[in-house]
Design a protein around this motif. Sequence first.
Motif, PDB file in Angstrom:
ATOM      1  N   SER A 130      33.876 -42.062-105.087  1.00 46.06           N
ATOM      2  CA  SER A 130      33.347 -42.917-106.154  1.00 46.06           C
ATOM      3  C   SER A 130      32.631 -44.104-105.535  1.00 46.06           C
ATOM      4  N   ALA A 131      31.535 -44.507-106.153  1.00 48.32           N
ATOM      5  CA  ALA A 131      30.713 -45.587-105.599  1.00 48.32           C
ATOM      6  C   ALA A 131      31.459 -46.918-105.653  1.00 48.32           C
ATOM      7  N   GLY A 132      31.381 -47.684-104.538  1.00 48.00           N
ATOM      8  CA  GLY A 132      31.899 -49.044-104.493  1.00 48.00           C
ATOM      9  C   GLY A 132      33.396 -49.153-104.305  1.00 48.00           C
ATOM     10  N   TYR A 133      34.125 -48.089-104.000  1.00 45.62           N
ATOM     11  CA  TYR A 133      35.575 -48.154-103.833  1.00 45.62           C
ATOM     12  C   TYR A 133      35.948 -48.144-102.355  1.00 45.62           C
ATOM     13  N   LYS A 134      37.145 -48.716-102.075  1.00 45.17           N
ATOM     14  CA  LYS A 134      37.657 -48.758-100.710  1.00 45.17           C
ATOM     15  C   LYS A 134      38.570 -47.561-100.470  1.00 45.17           C
ATOM     16  N   TYR A 135      38.396 -46.917 -99.323  1.00 48.96           N
ATOM     17  CA  TYR A 135      39.206 -45.769 -98.935  1.00 48.96           C
ATOM     18  C   TYR A 135      39.846 -46.047 -97.574  1.00 48.96           C
ATOM     19  N   THR A 136      41.121 -45.624 -97.432  1.00 45.81           N
ATOM     20  CA  THR A 136      41.847 -45.748 -96.173  1.00 45.81           C
ATOM     21  C   THR A 136      42.052 -44.360 -95.587  1.00 45.81           C
ATOM     22  N   ASN A 171      26.550 -48.519-106.586  1.00 45.87           N
ATOM     23  CA  ASN A 171      25.295 -48.188-107.251  1.00 45.87           C
ATOM     24  C   ASN A 171      24.500 -49.473-107.506  1.00 45.87           C
ATOM     25  N   LYS A 172      23.166 -49.352-107.570  1.00 43.61           N
ATOM     26  CA  LYS A 172      22.320 -50.517-107.761  1.00 43.61           C
ATOM     27  C   LYS A 172      22.400 -51.018-109.198  1.00 43.61           C
ATOM     28  N   VAL A 173      22.142 -52.333-109.363  1.00 38.92           N
ATOM     29  CA  VAL A 173      22.147 -52.913-110.701  1.00 38.92           C
ATOM     30  C   VAL A 173      20.949 -52.385-111.483  1.00 38.92           C
ATOM     31  N   SER A 233      18.732 -61.869-115.291  1.00 39.41           N
ATOM     32  CA  SER A 233      19.836 -61.132-115.912  1.00 39.41           C
ATOM     33  C   SER A 233      19.764 -59.682-115.475  1.00 39.41           C
ATOM     34  N   TRP A 234      20.927 -58.996-115.446  1.00 42.04           N
ATOM     35  CA  TRP A 234      20.991 -57.587-115.067  1.00 42.04           C
ATOM     36  C   TRP A 234      22.235 -56.966-115.674  1.00 42.04           C
ATOM     37  N   ASP A 235      22.287 -55.647-115.679  1.00 44.47           N
ATOM     38  CA  ASP A 235      23.439 -54.902-116.185  1.00 44.47           C
ATOM     39  C   ASP A 235      24.264 -54.370-115.021  1.00 44.47           C
ATOM     40  N   ARG A 236      25.583 -54.358-115.211  1.00 48.20           N
ATOM     41  CA  ARG A 236      26.509 -53.867-114.193  1.00 48.20           C
ATOM     42  C   ARG A 236      26.332 -52.354-114.033  1.00 48.20           C
ATOM     43  N   PRO A 237      26.270 -51.838-112.779  1.00 53.91           N
ATOM     44  CA  PRO A 237      26.100 -50.394-112.588  1.00 53.91           C
ATOM     45  C   PRO A 237      27.421 -49.649-112.753  1.00 53.91           C
ATOM     46  N   GLU A 238      27.356 -48.328-112.785  1.00 54.03           N
ATOM     47  CA  GLU A 238      28.556 -47.496-112.834  1.00 54.03           C
ATOM     48  C   GLU A 238      29.290 -47.572-111.498  1.00 54.03           C
ATOM     49  N   GLY A 239      30.594 -47.354-111.547  1.00 53.62           N
ATOM     50  CA  GLY A 239      31.422 -47.440-110.351  1.00 53.62           C
ATOM     51  C   GLY A 239      31.997 -48.839-110.203  1.00 53.62           C
ATOM     52  N   ASN A 240      32.528 -49.128-109.007  1.00 45.58           N
ATOM     53  CA  ASN A 240      33.152 -50.423-108.756  1.00 45.58           C
ATOM     54  C   ASN A 240      32.148 -51.380-108.134  1.00 45.58           C
ATOM     55  N   VAL A 241      32.150 -52.639-108.623  1.00 51.02           N
ATOM     56  CA  VAL A 241      31.338 -53.713-108.056  1.00 51.02           C
ATOM     57  C   VAL A 241      32.216 -54.955-107.978  1.00 51.02           C
ATOM     58  N   ASP A 242      32.273 -55.585-106.810  1.00 53.17           N
ATOM     59  CA  ASP A 242      33.077 -56.796-106.640  1.00 53.17           C
ATOM     60  C   ASP A 242      32.236 -58.064-106.709  1.00 53.17           C
ATOM     61  N   LEU A 243      31.004 -58.005-106.270  1.00 54.44           N
ATOM     62  CA  LEU A 243      30.159 -59.191-106.270  1.00 54.44           C
ATOM     63  C   LEU A 243      28.700 -58.768-106.196  1.00 54.44           C
ATOM     64  N   TRP A 284      21.515 -57.171-105.155  1.00 56.71           N
ATOM     65  CA  TRP A 284      22.301 -56.053-104.639  1.00 56.71           C
ATOM     66  C   TRP A 284      23.715 -56.134-105.203  1.00 56.71           C
ATOM     67  N   ALA A 285      24.295 -54.997-105.545  1.00 55.55           N
ATOM     68  CA  ALA A 285      25.714 -54.928-105.885  1.00 55.55           C
ATOM     69  C   ALA A 285      26.496 -54.707-104.597  1.00 55.55           C
ATOM     70  N   GLY A 286      27.624 -55.420-104.452  1.00 52.57           N
ATOM     71  CA  GLY A 286      28.382 -55.343-103.209  1.00 52.57           C
ATOM     72  C   GLY A 286      29.856 -55.128-103.430  1.00 52.57           C
TER      73      GLY A 286
END
Length: 732
Positions: A295-301, A326-328, A344-354, A392-394
């Motif tokens: 999944s986009a933007g998630y942390k994996y160990t 994913n991009k905004v 202004s922008w819309d939040r993309p699908e997946g996880n975004v922290d900043l 950029w979504a980060g």
Amino acid sequence: MGKLLLLILTWALMLMHSAAEPLFFHNDSTLTWDEARSYCQVCFKDLVTVTPKYSAIIAHNVTSDYWIGLRKNSTGNSSSLSWSRWANGDRLTFQNWYPGWPVFKSPVPKIDCCSCSCTCPLATTPPTTTYTTPDVTNTSETLENMSSYTNVTGLNTAGTSGASISGLLPTSIPTLSATVAPIPVEATCGKTPIPVPDLPDPNANYIEDSCVAMLSIGAWVEKNCTDLLPFICYEDRFSGKVSVDNVTANSALLTWLPGPGVINYYRLEVTNLTGGNMLTQNMGLTLKYSLGDLSAGYKYTVTVFAVKCGRDIDDPQKTSFYTIPNKVVKLSVTMQTNTSITLSWDRPEGNVDLYRVQYNGTEQNTSMKIVNTSGMEIDRLNPATLYKFSVWAGVNDISKWSDESTVNEYTKPGTVSDLMVSDNTDISLNLSWSRLPGEISGYRVVATNDSNYIFNATVVKQPPFKIEPLPPGTKITVNVTAQVNGSLEGGTVQVVSYTAPGPVSNLTLSSTNSSLTAHWIRTADNFSSFTVELQLDGGPVIKTANTSDPYTTFTGLKTAAKYGVTVYSVSGGLRSPPVNSSIFTLPSPPSNPSVVSNTSSQITFQWIAPQNIATAEYSVRLNSSFWTQTWSAVVNNKTSYMFNNLTSGTKYQFEVRTKAGDLLSDPVSLTAYTDAQLQSISFSMLCSSAQPLHCDNDTIREKVFQKLNARLIQLLGDSVVWSITKQQSENV
């Protein structure tokens, strides 16, 4: 010997500090030394090597005698050679023997067999020792029933169930026995021999094939290598890390390092940010794996375990990473001023922290956690500037950023400030103003004279800007307006100034050796006075004169110096363009010429410079009337000169003049001779006369000599060095 031991110990300590950290494993299953070593080599690295640093740690869990990785060499009985290297090849630099150990083989004592009244015979047959090896049974077995090993450093423990070393251990255990044959004795004395005393065997505790075991107190003893004892293995701590490459929003490529020794397989475990178990998979012996369906933007160990003999080796390889967000979407400008832009922008699908917002190289971050439609006002921007805004979504650790979303927009134009006029000339004005930030497309500049447009243009260059042509000595009103994008204008700023009066004409100069006078013609424009500046050889101004008359004179000047004169018309504090001219003051001659040195081919002359001279320049000349030769040169800032390639014994005429441009002073002169290199020339004259003995008359001969000398004086004079002598020959 002491120094050698010290060097060996120092070298050993250095090796211990540089080596990898070992882990120790106690196994309570009983095996021969060879079997124990084979097991350690398969499931670990080798039987343990004991060093001072780890001796106490190794002995901590020892409850009985345990095999360690030391075996007697087959090099002899010397104590310095019996034990020299550990099983892993390391040198033996540390020993911790229990008192009385090790035991070395002693020689058989010599026994006297006869009484003192008899002569003792020699043994006719040497003592012999025989060894036999009985049949052995097959000892190959699996380690199913071996007791578990323990990591004494507190690391993970596991059982050995299922780990088989069949085929790696020896198939038979050798058993050794010894029989000593009696020594026959033959006596020559015929008496009854003395009975052989019953002495103890000095080699009763000697072990021919010995291996070393550690006691529960940590000291070492020798054991028969075929004894069955528990044992201690060791393995170097493995340090590795999983590498993650080719990360995308939904996939990543994992690679890891091979584990130590013979690895059975690798087990891969992957978890997501919440700690849930996402993937557990036996990877066999492969060292890479391509992860998908992330999944986009998630942390994996990621954790990779190397499995060896049914156990996970200590310190698995680990890493963690984020997938790319994913991009905004729907990035847009909702408001703008001359110093700010609102995005202004819309939040993309997946996880975004900043989010990261960047414009023209300046970076700002919004809230660290944004989950809904977001916006941001960026202020303190420059007016009249086109900006490219990127978002950029980060992820939380800012290691991954989405693809860029961009929008371009101008800020509104600002107003020109600090408009000033400078460098006023008779036909132009220089305009300057504070440089507006951003990308100004041009400035509209309008100049008027009593409401009449005399200049109206849009210029694209940045300030300063010159307005020309303008009428001299005139009041000028200037308006400047900034433009952006070719059409959008800011506020208008106005300034009032004057052009300078026109320049003088026909500037003429005249000079003496210490003064000069300047004349010029005034212009028809308004003016109040003239400023005249005097310079020496293009240097800074040394004198200034202010006058209302069209002429002025400067006195007390240097001789033979080049002076420049600049004349300005002045009106209302403004000066006209300069009019320049230059002239030399008349040169004064040098004085006191003299000869410094001379040789047969060179003469060096010197002189004294005239008083009150600036930059000295001289014209020197040398000639020989006899040889019709002439030399000339110009000498700068020196009062001496050497002439070369001259003729010996010749009179030369030297003269020097002070030079000022094309002007020359009167000369001063001097004559000098080169050194003479004399040569003798002989010639004879034959006297004949009709009168007898007439040629023997001294008076006649003297008259002839006088005529010859007079002729030479006429021909040579003092132009060269010469002399003539007479010599009378005998009559033939």
